[in-house]
Design an enzyme around this catalytic site. Structure first.
Site, short mmCIF file in Angstrom:
data_model
loop_
_atom_site.label_atom_id
_atom_site.label_comp_id
_atom_site.label_asym_id
_atom_site.label_seq_id
_atom_site.Cartn_x
_atom_site.Cartn_y
_atom_site.Cartn_z
N ASN A 14 35.95 -13.65 33.78
CA ASN A 14 36.63 -11.82 33.91
C ASN A 14 37.12 -11.71 35.26
OD1 ASN A 14 36.27 -10.45 31.27
ND2 ASN A 14 34.08 -11.70 31.50
N ARG A 66 12.99 -2.87 45.66
CA ARG A 66 14.22 -2.24 44.95
C ARG A 66 14.88 -1.20 45.77
NH1 ARG A 66 18.09 -4.87 41.42
NH2 ARG A 66 16.56 -5.38 40.14
N ASN A 108 32.29 -1.03 33.15
CA ASN A 108 31.51 -2.27 32.72
C ASN A 108 32.18 -2.94 31.42
OD1 ASN A 108 29.38 -3.94 32.80
ND2 ASN A 108 28.61 -3.11 30.99
N HIS A 110 31.18 -5.42 28.24
CA HIS A 110 29.98 -5.60 27.50
C HIS A 110 30.44 -6.56 26.41
CE1 HIS A 110 25.89 -5.78 26.20
NE2 HIS A 110 26.21 -5.70 24.79
N ASP A 148 23.95 6.88 33.50
CA ASP A 148 22.76 6.52 33.83
C ASP A 148 21.97 5.72 32.70
OD1 ASP A 148 22.35 7.39 36.58
OD2 ASP A 148 22.14 9.73 35.89
N ASP A 151 24.48 0.72 28.88
CA ASP A 151 25.68 0.59 27.98
C ASP A 151 25.82 2.00 27.26
OD1 ASP A 151 25.56 -2.06 28.95
OD2 ASP A 151 24.31 -2.72 27.37
N GLU A 181 37.40 -10.14 25.90
CA GLU A 181 37.15 -9.68 27.25
C GLU A 181 38.26 -9.52 28.21
OE1 GLU A 181 33.38 -10.84 28.74
OE2 GLU A 181 32.69 -11.36 26.77
C1 GRF Z 1 30.62 -11.72 30.08
O1 GRF Z 1 30.42 -12.08 28.70
C2 GRF Z 1 30.37 -10.38 30.30
O2 GRF Z 1 30.79 -9.76 29.08
C3 GRF Z 1 28.92 -10.61 30.10
O3 GRF Z 1 28.65 -11.69 31.38
C4 GRF Z 1 29.81 -12.41 30.93
C5 GRF Z 1 30.26 -12.98 32.46
O4 GRF Z 1 31.33 -13.98 32.23
N1 GRF Z 1 28.37 -9.26 30.57
P1 GRF Z 1 32.10 -14.33 33.60
O5 GRF Z 1 31.29 -14.43 34.67
O6 GRF Z 1 33.13 -13.26 33.56
O7 GRF Z 1 32.64 -15.61 33.03
#
Ligand code: GRF
Length: 207
Positions: A14, A66, A108, A110, A148, A151, A181
């Site tokens: 990504n 943490r 983010n 998902h 907070d 997702d 994505e």
């Molecule tokens: C993706 O599927 C993203 O949606 C998920 O983790 C994966 C990450 O893949 N949360 P990359 O590191 O971008 O290849």
């Protein structure tokens, strides 16, 4: 130019889609000012370096607890003075103080159509395993602002992807990445950077 920081934990495909879109001029008004990973040995940091983007590693494992990690993480992010923070496969929970500081400026990706297959325990391949177990015929990906909840933030974009007979979690994951994505994440960044989206009453509104 929108100072943009990308946070990653894995291979960074990504991240690569974002870098390519910026370099190709498909995403405009964006400067990638840093890539942060919690994992030193991931390909993502190499991808950042290959494109002259500062790479930073900060892991909860290097801190006593943490809270100390959260403080250091937020301090690192602040040093980069971001206008936008993109979580592109980042498996670390974002500290509440950071959500507060960067309200509606953290997004983010998902790998499902939220609110299906999301929340605690739904990450990476597990999302696709659960979708196949349930026998859904359509899945996809969602880009959303981070709040907070897990997702639960306002949804910016979604794209559906068909499940095919014989899919394995790996095959489905690859299709969701390629068909959804890598397309909607750069698009969402471009929309944000060019002022086309805003949040009103907890929902994303297009101008
Ligand atoms: C993706 O599927 C993203 O949606 C998920 O983790 C994966 C990450 O893949 N949360 P990359 O590191 O971008 O290849």
């Amino acid at each position: 130019m929108l100072r943009t920081v990308v946070c990653v934990s894995g291979g960074g495909t990504n991240l690569q889609a974002i870098i390519d879109a910026v370099e190709a001029g498909k995403v405009t008004n964006v400067e990638l000012v840093g890539v942060i990973s919690n994992n030193r040995n991931v390909k993502s940091l190499e991808r950042a370096r290959n494109h002259g983007i500062p790479d930073i590693c900060i892991s909860p494992k290097d801190f006593e607890n943490r809270d100390l990690f959260n403080e250091a993480f937020l301090a690192k992010v602040k040093e980069l003075k971001p206008d936008l923070i993109v979580l592109a496969g980042f498996l670390v929970t974002i500290p509440p103080a950071m959500v507060k500081e960067y309200g509606n400026r953290i997004i983010n990706i998902h790998p499902s159509l939220i609110p299906s297959f999301c929340g605690v325990g739904y990450y990476g391949l597990k999302v696709h395993e659960k979708a196949l177990e349930r026998g859904v015929k359509v899945t996809g990906a969602t880009v959303h602002f981070v709040n907070d909840g897990m997702d639960e933030g306002p949804i910016i974009a979604q794209k559906a992807v068909c499940v095919e007979d014989g899919d394995t979690p790996e095959v489905l994951q690859k299709r969701v990445m390629e068909q959804a994505e890598w397309i909607i994440l750069p698009q969402a960044i471009d929309d944000f950077a060019n002022g086309r989206i805003t949040v009103a009453d907890g929902k994303v509104v297009r101008k």
